[in-house]
Structures are given as structure tokens and as C-alpha cells.
Scaffold this active site. Structure first.
Site, PDB file in Angstrom:
ATOM      1  N   HIS B 263     -57.066  -4.096 -39.611  1.00 56.04           N
ATOM      2  CA  HIS B 263     -56.729  -2.886 -38.855  1.00 56.04           C
ATOM      3  C   HIS B 263     -55.999  -1.869 -39.743  1.00 56.04           C
ATOM      4  O   HIS B 263     -56.406  -0.709 -39.854  1.00 56.04           O
ATOM      5  CB  HIS B 263     -55.864  -3.275 -37.650  1.00 56.04           C
ATOM      6  CG  HIS B 263     -55.463  -2.131 -36.777  1.00 56.04           C
ATOM      7  ND1 HIS B 263     -56.119  -1.812 -35.609  1.00 56.04           N
ATOM      8  CD2 HIS B 263     -54.471  -1.218 -36.898  1.00 56.04           C
ATOM      9  CE1 HIS B 263     -55.549  -0.751 -35.053  1.00 56.04           C
ATOM     10  NE2 HIS B 263     -54.541  -0.383 -35.823  1.00 56.04           N
ATOM     11  N   GLU B 264     -54.933  -2.331 -40.391  1.00 57.71           N
ATOM     12  CA  GLU B 264     -54.152  -1.402 -41.221  1.00 57.71           C
ATOM     13  C   GLU B 264     -54.947  -0.963 -42.443  1.00 57.71           C
ATOM     14  O   GLU B 264     -54.759   0.152 -42.937  1.00 57.71           O
ATOM     15  CB  GLU B 264     -52.817  -2.027 -41.627  1.00 57.71           C
ATOM     16  CG  GLU B 264     -51.904  -2.418 -40.461  1.00 57.71           C
ATOM     17  CD  GLU B 264     -51.590  -1.272 -39.500  1.00 57.71           C
ATOM     18  OE1 GLU B 264     -51.561  -0.113 -39.934  1.00 57.71           O
ATOM     19  OE2 GLU B 264     -51.392  -1.552 -38.293  1.00 57.71           O
ATOM     20  N   HIS B 267     -56.708   2.117 -41.479  1.00 57.85           N
ATOM     21  CA  HIS B 267     -55.809   3.280 -41.589  1.00 57.85           C
ATOM     22  C   HIS B 267     -55.605   3.656 -43.065  1.00 57.85           C
ATOM     23  O   HIS B 267     -55.609   4.829 -43.433  1.00 57.85           O
ATOM     24  CB  HIS B 267     -54.439   2.950 -40.986  1.00 57.85           C
ATOM     25  CG  HIS B 267     -54.400   2.941 -39.476  1.00 57.85           C
ATOM     26  ND1 HIS B 267     -54.777   4.028 -38.729  1.00 57.85           N
ATOM     27  CD2 HIS B 267     -54.004   1.991 -38.589  1.00 57.85           C
ATOM     28  CE1 HIS B 267     -54.616   3.749 -37.425  1.00 57.85           C
ATOM     29  NE2 HIS B 267     -54.153   2.511 -37.315  1.00 57.85           N
ATOM     30  N   GLU B 293     -56.985   6.139 -35.517  1.00 55.97           N
ATOM     31  CA  GLU B 293     -57.195   4.851 -34.856  1.00 55.97           C
ATOM     32  C   GLU B 293     -58.670   4.445 -34.891  1.00 55.97           C
ATOM     33  O   GLU B 293     -58.989   3.255 -34.901  1.00 55.97           O
ATOM     34  CB  GLU B 293     -56.679   4.925 -33.413  1.00 55.97           C
ATOM     35  CG  GLU B 293     -56.546   3.594 -32.703  1.00 55.97           C
ATOM     36  CD  GLU B 293     -55.390   2.734 -33.202  1.00 55.97           C
ATOM     37  OE1 GLU B 293     -54.612   3.191 -34.065  1.00 55.97           O
ATOM     38  OE2 GLU B 293     -55.274   1.578 -32.727  1.00 55.97           O
TER      39      GLU B 293
END
Lengths: 494, 494
Positions: B263-264, B267, B293
Site C-alpha cells: 500500500h505505502e 503512495h 489513494e
């Protein structure tokens, strides 16, 4: 209405915040920075430094400090306030003595010199560094003239790192220390006491746990600080409530991390012991580099290399590292305190270390006076190394090019290492008179020593010069005898 | 002479440096800060924020931007320059619309509210938080009035996080999404496909190596970033050349670290893909929270939870973790994609997650309109949870008090999570048309997808609104269908 001192307190608070932010950037740079982050980090750092410098050296600050000095002279301030005001006035005058053009010229020259030094060292080619060092020497001479000095121009540079210290005092001390250290080193090496080396592969994770535990045991407050990894261990303080120390690890050599952690813990304890309510004020700042180094050396050498410390540590070590099971104290003491004719200052033992420093001090004085030419440095270096340490460097990279300091424009810095070693011995000798240190260290009890240092040294900030403080605590100003006595007793007993 | 745009570039550079220093402080606070360092860190942060705000909202900046807008209208700037100027003008107007007194009032209120929220959550006592939340709601209403809006006052707050988004658009999307998700969740849970859980104790050091390797494999550039540990994973960028992502670990649950790292990484890839030469300019900034997101969700869900990804990963996992030897893809897919009626948003699965968001959105709208009273929130929350997710919270701590956002004064933020999920599905569906993604992911090849995102999304900065960008790339503005199609196909096939 706000008093002048309240106005000063606010301004100093702002400067402290700016300075401490700069320290966060510096810490992150040495501990965390990914390679591509370098450029922005340099810009961030120089931006903040510029903002801080401008705020501190502005006319407003000058007028405010002048007014407050009059108040101090008239007795309208408390003793602590007056001290802060007078020290800040000195700092202000020092900071405003160098014209901006000079500061920029030196900043550019050292930036180029540092790059050249890295390349010269890598290529083992002094000639790549020589013209840059010549420029740095010229700038240091001009800097000394701009600051002004009494006696030797080196005195002006010494003030930057060790306020109150002079060539005259250093000479009188080094003249005693140098022959003693050379003789002691010769004797220890000739005596050649044998030991069976403790060797092994020590898992890094276990080492990390160990050194953190030791640091906490000596008194480092991990709720007000951290221990991280960096290639060159260092200590930086954002405030007494956030002090960062670093170390590095070697799988083969347990002492590599442990010794440097204890050293930095000494620095860290000093920073954690400064009065937090004086953040940014002279009373909240460390006294001098020499006194700072005395705190690291005291813990590293007088505690961390002592038989009592290892009497306590060896059984603990044996629990985590099977290689240490059954190791005899005497055998290990000889390993942990080996003396060698080594080339590199940062790897030198307790006996020869200060010979490396005295050599650098003599060279710095000589080139500043013009008695030594930069172009002759490799030759001068090597012959002094042979004379003092008993070994000639195989390369300039392992000789005159080994240290970063000159490339950064720092002349007058090296003596603070030896001053720290001397102060450490003086302080530890005094503490030993007042506390049952042998018994306590052998029992793993460090509380009393730490509190003693906090009480006698840490809490005073810049109230006294290092020399004054040591005299106040031990009854004697700078004096190499306790160091000589300590080394003599220790190495004969090994 | 300097052009106006050059003057702006310099000023923006300074603002970018100040902002990036603030980000270093923030990163260090979440990753490293020892407890006692908190107070100084808060002062450092608010000092810098104040300096930056003052510089950006000053009259000089206003005059400069006004002059540059005239130049832009006259066609005297390049397209990129004109875009930067116009966006900065909007930012400037937004930043200067709130009077200092209001900003200070809100800052103080949120500071108190945040403390109260921490206590209320700990004590599981909503009444401790209620008066603070009432104050925050009042402030948010006033803030919306100060910014001005068309239609619903919530539109004013949405602009802070998702420029261009409106209640009208959100409503039209959520009305389709909510019943679909509820039905799908009910069906999946009733269907109750069984799996044999892979359980074990996974050594943290090995997990660390694994997730770092995966992040690098997806394309995160570790020469321009780091992966560290923090209790709440996050991404922060100092510049595209220094992007910091974090994760956290659980010995029992390998997915805990892996999923959050992926997830990160999403980003982080966005931040590393922004044009570095536009640092501080709108063209160098991320477009919106929703689009941000979308990048994390795309990698986390569409890649990291797909059968193709696990087809590639399972054999690799089995090498480091014996528990994974012989595990069947279908069995593991069921474990990695379990759907549950859970209470906590941050722990929710792909199907129910957006129900948690829609619930918050409806509540925020309701309290802003005055149709829902703050005092009734626990009841409203619990009944909506039962209706949408099919479960009633056992405590307010696990219900209305679980999220930090309202205590920080952030209303209008939550929808960006669902917008991100929707955009992610739209973008991934489009990428799947242009690239053989199934084959590539199954082969552990992520280069083409990453470059596609860089080309279509990352490099544009704030050139388009998220809605516009997604339409430009996929041919359709905000559209929940690709998400619904994706979830349907995936969960039926499990």
C-alpha cells in the site's frame, strides 16, 4: 511591558528551535539519508543555518545585548541572567567579527577542499589536496587575524573549540606527555605480554541488544534519546530531552560497537544532563569540546576499559556469546587494552592515541607560523610518526590524508581530544577519592558516578571554562599527571 | 533583471525547503521520537509551519501572483508556467480566506479535541469527546462559510482534500455502491468458502527482508527513499529524491506487514514519480488525496491481492517461510481475501471497507447540515453499522471513537479513501486493456504497469483534477462500475 531579558529569552528560544531543527536534519543525514536525498538536504541545512546566523548577528540582537550588559553591570539581573547575557555578547561579537565575504569565501573553499580531500585520499595522492590545504591555511591565518589574539595566532583558533585554552598551556602539558607516552608505548610493546585472543562471529542483533543495555545501565535515558547506526559514531542533541547517539558494528569484533557506544554514551549523558530550562542559553550549552570529550573518554577508558568493568561484564557477555565462556579476566584485559604502533588515529589505543594528536598539534602550529610548508607535510608527518609512534605510514592515505578536519577548515580542533583525555583522568581521579568506584563498577553500579558528573560537570553548562571547572572540581587546573599515573599503573599491572 | 516568474520560482523554492524540513520533522516524530522529545518537536513543527504560512500568505506573494496572472492571461508565460501561477493563485486565495484569529481558534480547539479523543477512546466514554466534537463541527461550518461554496456546505470542505469533488457526484456514486457492497458481503459470508489457515511464527528479520524486496520489485527506488517502522504506516516525501514509507510487523501475520508495505509503496511510487524539477510548484505536487489513494489501492488490491501475484509470490515465500511450503493458491487466496463483518475501518477487507467510509460520509454530511446531533452519534453510528456492515459495535471505542480524523478537525477527508478505491479500479481496468498485466504480474514483472502509471498519472502533478485525469486516461470520469465488476468477478471466483 516585556523586560529586555524576556525579549532575549524569546529570541534565544527561536534560535534554539532553528538550531535544533538543523540538528535533526544533520542526524537524519548521517543515519538515514538515501543517496539521492543529499542535494535537497544540503539546501535545507544551509537555508536553516543562514536563517539562524542572520537572526543572531542582526543589529537588533546587538542592541539588545548591549542594553542587557549595562543592566548586568548595574546589578539589575540575576547571576545566571548576567552570565547568559555576557556569554551571548561574546558569542555575538565573535560571530560578527567575520565579514560575510570572508565566511562565504571559507565556506566555498572548504566545500572544494573537502571534495578534493576525498579524491586525494582515495587516489593516495597528496598533490590533489595540497593547493586546497594551502588555501585553507591562508584562510585560517586571516581568520585568526580577524578574531584577534594575544601571543600565538593559534590561540585565536583554539577559542573556537576550547575557550580559554592557549598554546602556552598546551605546550607546557604536551612537553611532559609526549616523551612519557613514547617511553610507555615502547615498554609495553617490548614487554609483549601474551594473551589467547577471544575470537568469534557475534550476531549483530545480539550485539545491538547488548550495547543498548550497557548504555542504559551507564545511565543513558532512552525515553530522552536513541541509539542508532552510522559509519562514524557521533552524538547530537536536539535538547536534553532528545539526544541521539550512534555506533557501528563488526561481526568479528565485539569491542568495536561496545567501545564506541560507551564513548558516545559519555557524550550523551553530558547532553542529557544540561539544564533543559536553559535551552539555547549559554547556561544550557556544553562548555567546550575538550570537556565534552572528557565525558566520553571517562566512560570509555576509565570505566569501560577497567578490570572492574570487565569483572562485571565478562559473565554477562558469556551468557549472550558462548565464545566468552571461561575467558579469564587477565587474558581479556590484555586483549581489550592492546597497545600497537598503529597508523590511524581513530583506531589507536589509549597509550599511543595522544601521540597522534600531539603530532597534529605541532604540525598545525608549524604551518600556521609558516615554519612548515604544506608541500612538505607528507615528509614531516612520516618522520614525526616514526619518532613518536615508532612506525612510518605506508601511504599518505594512511598518513597525512587520514583525517577530515583540515579539509573542513578546522585547525585548532585536534588538541581538544587530548584535553578531553587529560580532563577525564583528573575528574576520574577526583571521583575515585569521593566514591568507592572500584567496588561500584565491579558490581555494575554506575549511578553514583553519573550523578557525581551531573552535579560537578553537566549542570553548569558554560558557566565556567573547562580549565576553571576542572580546577573547581579537582583543585587543579589542566594537569597531565593523573593521566600519566593512570596509564602507568594500568599498563604495568596488565 | 529577474522576471516575475523567476522571482516566484525562488520564493517557491524557499517554501518547498521549509515544507520539506517540516516533513523531516514529522517523519522523525512518527518513526524515531523518544517520548520526552515530544514537546520540542511540537514547537519545532509549529515554528516552521508559521514561517511557511507567513511567507506564503504575505502581501508580496499576493502582488506577485496577481501580476503573473496578468502575464499568463496575456500569453506571456509557457503553458506549464501559466498553470503553476494559476494554481498557486487559487492556493493563495484559499490560504488567505481564513482570518488568523480563526486559524488559531481552530488550531487550539483541535489540539484540545485530540487530547480529549485519546482519553475518551481509552476510557470508552463518548461524553468526554462530545463537547469538543461539537466545537469542531461548529468550526467546520464556519470554515465552509469562510471558504464559500456552491450547493452543499460540505463541498467547501471536500475541496481541501479532493479539488473538484462535490456532494452531488459522491451521492450519485455512493447510492450505487452501498447496496452492492452490502449484498456482496452478505453473499460472500453466507457462501462461507472454507480454507485451511496458514499459521506460523514468522521471524521479523526475515519479514523485513521480504517486504523490502517486494517494495523494490514493484519499483520503489531505495536510492531515493527508505522503508521504516511506525505504528500507523504512512508515506511522506521530502522530494521525489527522498521519499519515506513505513510499515509495521506482526510475528503471527505475514500479510500485516506485506499488505501495508505494498500500500505505502503505491503512495511512494507516486511521490517518486512526480517531476523533481517542479519541486514546490503545483506541477510537482500530488493531485489529490483520492488520486494518491488510488495509487496505493491499485498496488495493494489489484496487484497485491490478485491470484496472479500470489501465483508468483507463494513459491518465493515458501523459500523463506517453511509454513508456506505446499500451500495451494486457491486456499491462500481465500485466506488473503477473507470477508468479515468487522468493526474497525483500518482492518476491514476490500468488500466492507467502503461501507465503513460511506457511513462516515453520511454522518459528516448529516452533522454539518444539523440533521444529526453530535450527542446522538454513538446511536446513529451503531445503527448504521448494523444496517450496512451487519454488526453492532460492542463499545464506542470500537465504534464512533475509532478514528482520529474528526479530532484533528478533518471533515470531508474520509470520502477520499473510497474515491481512491474507485479510481484505482478504473485505472487498473484501463491498464489491463493496454498491457498483458495478468501474465506480467504472474511472472513478477511490474515494470510496465509502473511506467504506465508514471506516464498517465504521476508525471502530471496537479495539472488536472483527479476526476479530469481519470477521464483523460480511462475515457470516463468518476465511475464505480469497474470497482463493482472487479469485486464481483473476484469474489465469485474465490
Amino acid at each position: 511591558m516585556q523586560t529586555n531579558y524576556e525579549t532575549l529569552t524569546e529570541a534565544v528560544k527561536e534560535l534554539a528551535i532553528i538550531g535544533s531543527i538543523g540538528n535533526v536534519l544533520g542526524w537524519d543525514m548521517h543515519v538515514n539519508l538515501p543517496p539521492k536525498g543529499n542535494m535537497l538536504r544540503a539546501q535545507q541545512g544551509s537555508y536553516l543555518a543562514g536563517v539562524g546566523h542572520k537572526k543572531f548577528t542582526g543589529k537588533e540582537m546587538g542592541v539588545l545585548l548591549a542594553a542587557l550588559c549595562i543592566e548586568a553591570d548595574a546589578g539589575n539581573l540575576t547571576e545566571d541572567q548576567a552570565l547568559n547575557v555576557r556569554k551571548l555578547r561574546q558569542d555575538y561579537e565573535k560571530a560578527t567579527k567575520l565579514p560575510t565575504a570572508f565566511v562565504e569565501e571559507k565556506s566555498e573553499a572548504t566545500s572544494l577542499a573537502n571534495q578534493a580531500w576525498v579524491e586525494a585520499r582515495m587516489a593516495n595522492d597528496f598533490s590533489k589536496f595540497q593547493p586546497h590545504l594551502e588555501k585553507i591555511v591562508e584562510l585560517c591565518r586571516r581568520e585568526a587575524d580577524l578574531f584577534g589574539y594575544q601571543g600565538h595566532p593559534y590561540n585565536a583558533l583554539l577559542q573556537l573549540y576550547e575557550p580559554g585554552m592557549t598554546v602556552e598551556k598546551l605546550d607546557s602539558v604536551f612537553i611532559q606527555l609526549r616523551p612519557f607516552l613514547s617511553v610507555l608505548a615502547d615498554w609495553v610493546i617490548a614487554d609483549g605480554k601474551k594473551h589467547r585472543p577471544v575470537e568469534g562471529k557475534f550476531p549483530l542483533e545480539k550485539q545491538r541488544e547488548l550495547v543498548k543495555k550497557v548504555s542504559a545501565l551507564l545511565g543513558f535515558d532512552f525515553t530522552a534519546g536513541r541509539l542508532d547506526i552510522s559509519p562514524h559514531p557521533f552524538t547530537v542533541s536536539f535538547s536534553p530531552n532528545d539526544v541521539r547517539i550512534t555506533t557501528r558494528y563488526s561481526e568479528k569484533n565485539l569491542l568495536y560497537a561496545l567501545t564506541s557506544t560507551i564513548h558516545e554514551t559519555g557524550h550523551g549523558l553530558y547532553e542529557q544532563g544540561l539544564p533543559a530550562d536553559q535551552l539555547g542559553m549559554p547556561l544550557g550549552e556544553a562548555c567546550s569540546l575538550g570537556l565534552h570529550e572528557s565525558q566520553s573518554r571517562l566512560w570509555e577508558n576509565h570505566v569501560g576499559r577497567s578490570a572492574e568493568f570487565w569483572q562485571f561484564m565478562l559473565p554477562a557477555l558469556a551468557e549472550s556469546f558462548p565464545e566468552f565462556r571461561g575467558v579469564k579476566l587477565k587474558n581479556w584485559m590484555r586483549q581489550a587494552n592492546r597497545v600497537e604502533r598503529s597508523l590511524i588515529r581513530t583506531e589507536a589505543d589509549e597509550v599511543t592515541y595522544n601521540l597522534h594528536i600531539i603530532l597534529r598539534y605541532e604540525i598545525e602550529k608549524g604551518i600556521l607560523e609558516g615554519k612548515i610548508q604544506v608541500k612538505d607535510l607528507p615528509e614531516v608527518w612520516n618522520s614525526k610518526m616514526q619518532e613518536y609512534v615508532g612506525v612510518t605510514p605506508d601511504t599518505n592515505a594512511n598518513g597525512v590524508l587520514q583525517d577530515v578536519h583540515w579539509s573542513m577548515g578546522s585547525m585548532g580542533y585536534f588538541p581538544t581530544y587530548t584535553l578531553g583525555t587529560i580532563y577525564a583522568a583528573q575528574l576520574f581521579a577526583q571521583a575515585s577519592k569521593e566514591l568507592p568506584l572500584k567496588e561500584q563498577v565491579a558490581a555494575g553500579q554506575f549511578h553514583d558516578l553519573r550523578e557525581w558528573l551531573r552535579e560537578t560537570v553537566h549542570r553548569h553548562g558554560r558557566k565556567y571554562s573547562a580549565d576553571e571547572l576542572v580546577e573547581k572540581v579537582t583543585g587543579s587546573p589542566l594537569n597531565p599527571r593523573p593521566l600519566m599515573d593512570y596509564l602507568m599503573a594500568k599498563y604495568v599491572a596488565l
